[in-house]
Design an enzyme around this catalytic site. Sequence first.
Site, PDB file in Angstrom:
ATOM      1  N   ASN A   7     -43.428 -59.266  41.545  1.00 36.28           N
ATOM      2  CA  ASN A   7     -42.865 -58.605  40.413  1.00 36.28           C
ATOM      3  C   ASN A   7     -42.277 -57.459  40.747  1.00 36.28           C
ATOM      4  O   ASN A   7     -43.079 -56.572  41.212  1.00 36.28           O
ATOM      5  CB  ASN A   7     -44.018 -58.403  39.197  1.00 36.28           C
ATOM      6  N   ASP A   9     -40.623 -54.799  39.061  1.00 33.64           N
ATOM      7  CA  ASP A   9     -40.484 -54.021  38.129  1.00 33.64           C
ATOM      8  C   ASP A   9     -40.458 -52.299  38.731  1.00 33.64           C
ATOM      9  O   ASP A   9     -39.611 -51.569  38.102  1.00 33.64           O
ATOM     10  CB  ASP A   9     -41.267 -53.927  36.833  1.00 33.64           C
ATOM     11  N   HIS A  10     -41.492 -52.472  39.449  1.00 33.86           N
ATOM     12  CA  HIS A  10     -41.827 -50.832  39.779  1.00 33.86           C
ATOM     13  C   HIS A  10     -40.764 -50.473  40.844  1.00 33.86           C
ATOM     14  O   HIS A  10     -40.530 -49.181  41.100  1.00 33.86           O
ATOM     15  CB  HIS A  10     -43.355 -50.609  40.090  1.00 33.86           C
ATOM     16  N   ARG A  18     -35.484 -40.893  38.463  1.00 34.50           N
ATOM     17  CA  ARG A  18     -34.148 -40.062  38.884  1.00 34.50           C
ATOM     18  C   ARG A  18     -32.862 -40.654  38.303  1.00 34.50           C
ATOM     19  O   ARG A  18     -31.916 -40.071  38.420  1.00 34.50           O
ATOM     20  CB  ARG A  18     -34.047 -39.921  40.414  1.00 34.50           C
ATOM     21  N   HIS A  43     -39.309 -57.833  34.272  1.00 33.06           N
ATOM     22  CA  HIS A  43     -39.665 -57.957  33.006  1.00 33.06           C
ATOM     23  C   HIS A  43     -38.431 -56.842  32.295  1.00 33.06           C
ATOM     24  O   HIS A  43     -38.468 -55.614  32.570  1.00 33.06           O
ATOM     25  CB  HIS A  43     -41.166 -57.198  32.504  1.00 33.06           C
ATOM     26  N   ARG A  45     -37.741 -55.095  29.581  1.00 35.41           N
ATOM     27  CA  ARG A  45     -38.297 -54.588  28.268  1.00 35.41           C
ATOM     28  C   ARG A  45     -37.246 -54.030  27.291  1.00 35.41           C
ATOM     29  O   ARG A  45     -36.146 -53.878  27.710  1.00 35.41           O
ATOM     30  CB  ARG A  45     -39.151 -53.366  28.555  1.00 35.41           C
ATOM     31  N   ARG A  49     -37.079 -49.473  30.656  1.00 31.76           N
ATOM     32  CA  ARG A  49     -37.762 -48.187  30.949  1.00 31.76           C
ATOM     33  C   ARG A  49     -37.803 -48.545  32.635  1.00 31.76           C
ATOM     34  O   ARG A  49     -37.671 -47.543  33.445  1.00 31.76           O
ATOM     35  CB  ARG A  49     -39.233 -48.104  30.616  1.00 31.76           C
ATOM     36  N   HIS A  50     -37.542 -49.795  33.033  1.00 29.09           N
ATOM     37  CA  HIS A  50     -37.530 -50.107  34.346  1.00 29.09           C
ATOM     38  C   HIS A  50     -36.402 -51.019  34.661  1.00 29.09           C
ATOM     39  O   HIS A  50     -35.264 -50.427  35.069  1.00 29.09           O
ATOM     40  CB  HIS A  50     -38.830 -50.261  35.378  1.00 29.09           C
ATOM     41  N   GLU A  70     -39.533 -62.121  32.576  1.00 28.67           N
ATOM     42  CA  GLU A  70     -40.700 -61.915  31.724  1.00 28.67           C
ATOM     43  C   GLU A  70     -40.005 -61.160  30.418  1.00 28.67           C
ATOM     44  O   GLU A  70     -39.428 -60.465  30.686  1.00 28.67           O
ATOM     45  CB  GLU A  70     -41.665 -60.944  32.504  1.00 28.67           C
ATOM     46  N   THR A 100     -48.406 -50.835  30.340  1.00 31.87           N
ATOM     47  CA  THR A 100     -48.082 -52.209  30.784  1.00 31.87           C
ATOM     48  C   THR A 100     -48.261 -53.187  29.885  1.00 31.87           C
ATOM     49  O   THR A 100     -48.945 -52.886  28.880  1.00 31.87           O
ATOM     50  CB  THR A 100     -48.616 -52.518  32.373  1.00 31.87           C
ATOM     51  N   THR A 101     -48.091 -54.601  30.057  1.00 34.25           N
ATOM     52  CA  THR A 101     -48.188 -55.497  29.056  1.00 34.25           C
ATOM     53  C   THR A 101     -49.718 -55.470  28.677  1.00 34.25           C
ATOM     54  O   THR A 101     -50.623 -55.515  29.769  1.00 34.25           O
ATOM     55  CB  THR A 101     -48.150 -56.819  29.519  1.00 34.25           C
ATOM     56  N   GLU A 151     -49.537 -68.634  31.636  1.00 32.10           N
ATOM     57  CA  GLU A 151     -49.823 -67.688  32.563  1.00 32.10           C
ATOM     58  C   GLU A 151     -51.231 -67.231  32.117  1.00 32.10           C
ATOM     59  O   GLU A 151     -51.386 -66.266  31.076  1.00 32.10           O
ATOM     60  CB  GLU A 151     -48.868 -66.447  33.117  1.00 32.10           C
ATOM     61  N   HIS A 191     -51.801 -60.150  36.619  1.00 29.57           N
ATOM     62  CA  HIS A 191     -52.024 -59.065  36.057  1.00 29.57           C
ATOM     63  C   HIS A 191     -52.995 -58.392  36.530  1.00 29.57           C
ATOM     64  O   HIS A 191     -54.224 -58.995  36.596  1.00 29.57           O
ATOM     65  CB  HIS A 191     -52.119 -59.088  34.338  1.00 29.57           C
ATOM     66  N   GLY A 192     -52.738 -57.309  37.101  1.00 29.80           N
ATOM     67  CA  GLY A 192     -53.866 -56.610  37.868  1.00 29.80           C
ATOM     68  C   GLY A 192     -54.338 -57.148  39.129  1.00 29.80           C
ATOM     69  O   GLY A 192     -55.527 -56.664  39.690  1.00 29.80           O
ATOM     70  N   GLY A 213     -47.361 -57.645  40.955  1.00 30.12           N
ATOM     71  CA  GLY A 213     -46.296 -56.600  41.010  1.00 30.12           C
ATOM     72  C   GLY A 213     -46.965 -55.305  41.632  1.00 30.12           C
ATOM     73  O   GLY A 213     -46.799 -54.918  42.868  1.00 30.12           O
ATOM     74  N   HIS A 214     -47.761 -54.524  40.899  1.00 31.99           N
ATOM     75  CA  HIS A 214     -47.939 -53.160  41.085  1.00 31.99           C
ATOM     76  C   HIS A 214     -48.776 -52.875  42.466  1.00 31.99           C
ATOM     77  O   HIS A 214     -48.284 -52.051  43.095  1.00 31.99           O
ATOM     78  CB  HIS A 214     -49.016 -52.542  39.948  1.00 31.99           C
TER      79      HIS A 214
HETATM   80  N1  PXP Z   1     -47.830 -61.137  34.759  1.00 30.58           N
HETATM   81  C1  PXP Z   1     -47.415 -60.535  33.439  1.00 30.58           C
HETATM   82  C2  PXP Z   1     -47.354 -61.474  32.402  1.00 30.58           C
HETATM   83  C3  PXP Z   1     -47.278 -59.045  33.433  1.00 30.58           C
HETATM   84  O1  PXP Z   1     -46.907 -58.517  32.145  1.00 30.58           O
HETATM   85  C4  PXP Z   1     -47.450 -58.407  34.567  1.00 30.58           C
HETATM   86  C5  PXP Z   1     -47.099 -56.874  34.538  1.00 30.58           C
HETATM   87  O2  PXP Z   1     -45.637 -56.666  34.373  1.00 30.58           O
HETATM   88  C6  PXP Z   1     -47.744 -58.802  35.787  1.00 30.58           C
HETATM   89  C7  PXP Z   1     -48.003 -60.290  35.826  1.00 30.58           C
HETATM   90  C8  PXP Z   1     -48.227 -58.393  37.030  1.00 30.58           C
HETATM   91  O3  PXP Z   1     -49.080 -57.310  36.968  1.00 30.58           O
HETATM   92  P1  PXP Z   1     -49.547 -56.198  37.932  1.00 30.58           P
HETATM   93  O4  PXP Z   1     -48.135 -55.245  37.833  1.00 30.58           O
HETATM   94  O5  PXP Z   1     -50.616 -55.812  37.694  1.00 30.58           O
HETATM   95  O6  PXP Z   1     -49.422 -57.211  39.145  1.00 30.58           O
END
Ligand code: PXP
Length: 241
Positions: A7, A9-10, A18, A43, A45, A49-50, A70, A100-101, A151, A191-192, A213-214
């Site tokens: 992922n 996004d970040h 910026r 994602h 959104r 935002r990203h 997403e 986040t979600t 998921e 997630h996480g 992602g993160h």
């Molecule tokens: N899966 C879903 C459905 C999410 O919304 C996210 C966050 O965007 C992720 C996975 C990835 O989560 P993380 O950034 O905590 O790895």
Amino acid sequence: MALLNVNIDHIATIRQARLTDEPDPVWAATECELAGANGITVHLRQDRRHICDRDVYLLNETVSCKFNLEMSMTESIVKIAEEIRPDQVTLVPENRQELTTEGGLNCAANKTRLAEVVKRMHKKGILVSAFIIPDKEQIDASAETGCDAIELHTGMYANAKSQKQAEKRVEELITGRDRAIEQNLVVHAGHGLTYRNIAGVASISDMCEFNIGHSIISRSVFVGIRQAAAEMIKLIDKFSK
Ligand code: PXP
């Protein structure tokens, strides 16, 4: 063997800090593919935002592995998915104020809309995954409305404060996986998840796909995204069955 979708996004979060044109998520996606990632997730959104529309259109053209979009079930976003036809959409809940979600999609309470969105995605040849907590009612509602995959939300596992709590969360994910397989759903998770906690879920068999992602983007600041993605792939390969 479980697959990794990175992922990104970040990467866009840094760019949007910026409002400039770097770093480019398109470049990041290529680096992840070169590392061996099986998919790229973003994602889109409602507040952009990203990830922005431009990213989604370009990534859809340039990503050669799986492109997983997403998204919420908001009509304007559903229309974008119909137009660009990503390989897969992962349906998530979305609140404007959230960092986040938060939580999973309430499939059981939104069966009519979910069934309609699934039908529209399938008409365009797009696979549908629903991001849900490992709850029987939610899993059954995902199957009933025609989703291809779920998921499983791993946030509660990631936030566990002790080994015992983490083991309990793994048990819930295993029960959820079993129910999903009974219902002919493919099982994803995310997630996480981090380099430190991936072993506990990667070692659950039949988890087909992880969305992370993160943690990968954080590590990429120090080692580069190609290496950061490669390290996560190595861990998933090591622990998954
Ligand atoms: N899966 C879903 C459905 C999410 O919304 C996210 C966050 O965007 C992720 C996975 C990835 O989560 P993380 O950034 O905590 O790895």
